[in-house]
Enzyme design. Structure first.
Site, PDB file in Angstrom:
ATOM      1  N   HIS A  28       0.799  -1.222   0.000  1.00 48.66           N
ATOM      2  CA  HIS A  28       0.000   0.000   0.000  1.00 48.66           C
ATOM      3  C   HIS A  28       0.837   1.280   0.000  1.00 48.66           C
ATOM      4  CE1 HIS A  28      -4.453   1.033   1.048  1.00 48.66           C
ATOM      5  NE2 HIS A  28      -4.022   1.672  -0.020  1.00 48.66           N
ATOM      6  N   ASP A  81      -3.400   3.490   7.962  1.00 53.50           N
ATOM      7  CA  ASP A  81      -2.260   3.861   7.117  1.00 53.50           C
ATOM      8  C   ASP A  81      -1.932   5.346   7.204  1.00 53.50           C
ATOM      9  OD1 ASP A  81      -2.122   1.235   6.371  1.00 53.50           O
ATOM     10  OD2 ASP A  81      -2.959   1.506   4.377  1.00 53.50           O
ATOM     11  N   GLU A  84      -1.952  -5.112  -2.019  1.00 54.79           N
ATOM     12  CA  GLU A  84      -1.616  -6.071  -0.953  1.00 54.79           C
ATOM     13  C   GLU A  84      -2.032  -7.515  -1.236  1.00 54.79           C
ATOM     14  OE1 GLU A  84       0.351  -5.500   1.498  1.00 54.79           O
ATOM     15  OE2 GLU A  84       0.366  -3.333   1.865  1.00 54.79           O
ATOM     16  N   ASP A 122      -6.859  -6.525   2.572  1.00 51.70           N
ATOM     17  CA  ASP A 122      -7.057  -6.896   3.975  1.00 51.70           C
ATOM     18  C   ASP A 122      -8.232  -6.158   4.611  1.00 51.70           C
ATOM     19  OD1 ASP A 122      -6.219  -4.399   5.067  1.00 51.70           O
ATOM     20  OD2 ASP A 122      -4.166  -5.073   5.325  1.00 51.70           O
ATOM     21  N   ASP A 181      -7.391  -1.974  -0.131  1.00 51.32           N
ATOM     22  CA  ASP A 181      -6.464  -2.963   0.393  1.00 51.32           C
ATOM     23  C   ASP A 181      -7.263  -4.239   0.624  1.00 51.32           C
ATOM     24  OD1 ASP A 181      -4.840  -4.555   2.109  1.00 51.32           O
ATOM     25  OD2 ASP A 181      -3.816  -2.764   2.864  1.00 51.32           O
ATOM     26  N   ASP A 234      -9.909  -0.393   3.984  1.00 57.45           N
ATOM     27  CA  ASP A 234      -8.718  -0.980   4.593  1.00 57.45           C
ATOM     28  C   ASP A 234      -8.981  -1.372   6.039  1.00 57.45           C
ATOM     29  OD1 ASP A 234      -6.009  -1.515   5.338  1.00 57.45           O
ATOM     30  OD2 ASP A 234      -5.296   0.038   3.980  1.00 57.45           O
ATOM     31  N   HIS A 271       4.330   1.267   4.153  1.00 54.83           N
ATOM     32  CA  HIS A 271       2.949   0.964   3.731  1.00 54.83           C
ATOM     33  C   HIS A 271       1.935   1.334   4.812  1.00 54.83           C
ATOM     34  CE1 HIS A 271       2.206  -3.469   5.293  1.00 54.83           C
ATOM     35  NE2 HIS A 271       2.752  -2.712   6.216  1.00 54.83           N
ATOM     36  N   HIS A 330      -6.632  -1.075   8.101  1.00 51.34           N
ATOM     37  CA  HIS A 330      -5.720  -0.171   8.795  1.00 51.34           C
ATOM     38  C   HIS A 330      -5.941   1.263   8.321  1.00 51.34           C
ATOM     39  CE1 HIS A 330      -3.896  -4.187   8.295  1.00 51.34           C
ATOM     40  NE2 HIS A 330      -3.541  -4.038   9.557  1.00 51.34           N
TER      41      HIS A 330
END
Length: 299
Positions: A99, A125, A271, A228, A226, A121, A138, A123
């Site tokens: 990312h 980030d 990712e 994830d 992303d 996402d 990332h 996260h």
């Protein structure tokens, strides 16, 4: 929605320390992304992959900014590719890679003076060198794009912030570092954690998010997804999986609603790590979501 798409592969794993995510663009192509888009009536120009030099891991480097030189080089190349695609009136579809490449994507979207960003996402980030627990870049692309962080990152392609804090929406967050929480509150960034997704439902979240961006008069919307962001049950091939994520159907619904809103001007999927995957399952999910995002319907 613009019917011309430029695919830009970015086989870079320098933004983190788990090898294999550099094979993500190949896995997504193998899963049939080009054929999927062409079947939907899009003109697809595959720009191939950005050349990423493979360098040995440095024994001595800034532990708060791992692989800084390599990330700067990759993102600088990507920014120019994205800007060229936009100027040629293509929708850039960027395939990662980790990312950190979003730093380059957002830098290349300078045509849009009031860009909206939807960050799908697990996260946030939005770490800085001061807050990062890992040093992995990332985990920093949103902060960098706000103009926060190392000058070599924040000045990629052009000086100044690439996006306004009030134009960012994070969806699906469930793993947020303490420093990120503080910055999110300080900048008043709109976040729909998994608590909101569970409580409100994806329909209400997306309706509110789209209304929020419309009220701010954005002149373009970038989706940074992303894999994830989904629950690892559906996308096992990611480097930083977090249980309790968005379901397969909720993700498709979000993509379908974005397509119906007809607001997207650029997209990136990141990712996908084939080494950690199960029979290319994660790349197949990515391509299915891209299908929904670009207009595929069940009937």
């Amino acid at each position: 929605m613009n019917k011309s798409v430029a695919i830009i592969g970015v086989p870079s794993d320098y933004g983190q320390t788990r090898r294999g995510v550099d094979m993500g663009p190949s896995a997504i192509r193998y899963a049939g992304v080009i054929e999927r888009l062409e079947a939907l009536g899009y003109t697809v120009k595959d720009e191939g992959d950005i050349r990423v030099e493979k360098t040995p891991i440095k024994k001595e480097q800034n532990e708060k900014l791992l692989n800084l030189d390599e990330v700067v080089e990759v993102c600088s190349k990507l920014a120019q590719k994205v800007e060229d695609a936009v100027n040629e009136e293509y929708i850039p579809l960027v395939l990662g890679g980790d990312h950190s490449i979003a730093i380059g994507t957002l830098a290349g979207l300078k045509k849009y003076k009031n860009l909206g960003v939807i960050w799908f996402d697990a996260h946030a980030d939005i770490n800085t060198p001061e807050s990062t627990p890992s040093g992995n870049i990332h985990g920093m692309p949103l902060a960098v794009s706000l103009g926060l962080g190392h000058e070599r990152l924040t000045s990629i392609h052009h000086d100044g912030p690439k996006v306004k804090a009030e134009n960012i929406i994070i969806i699906g967050a469930r793993s947020v570092d303490e420093g990120e929480r503080e910055l999110i509150k300080e900048k008043n960034i709109k976040v729909y954690t998994m608590h909101e997704v569970d409580r409100l439902g994806m329909t209400a979240v997306m309706e509110d998010a789209l209304r929020y961006l419309q009220e701010r008069g954005v002149d373009g919307v970038h989706l940074s997804l992303d894999l994830d962001g989904l629950d690892p049950l559906y996308t096992p091939g990611v480097g930083t999986p977090v249980a309790g994520g968005i379901t397969y159907r909720e993700s498709h619904l979000a993509m379908e609603m974005l397509q119906e809103a007809n607001v997207l001007t650029s997209v990136e999927f990141v990712e996908v790590n084939p080494i950690l995957d199960e029979k290319n399952k994660t790349a197949n999910v990515a391509v299915a979501l891209i299908g929904s995002l670009f207009g595929e319907t069940l009937v």
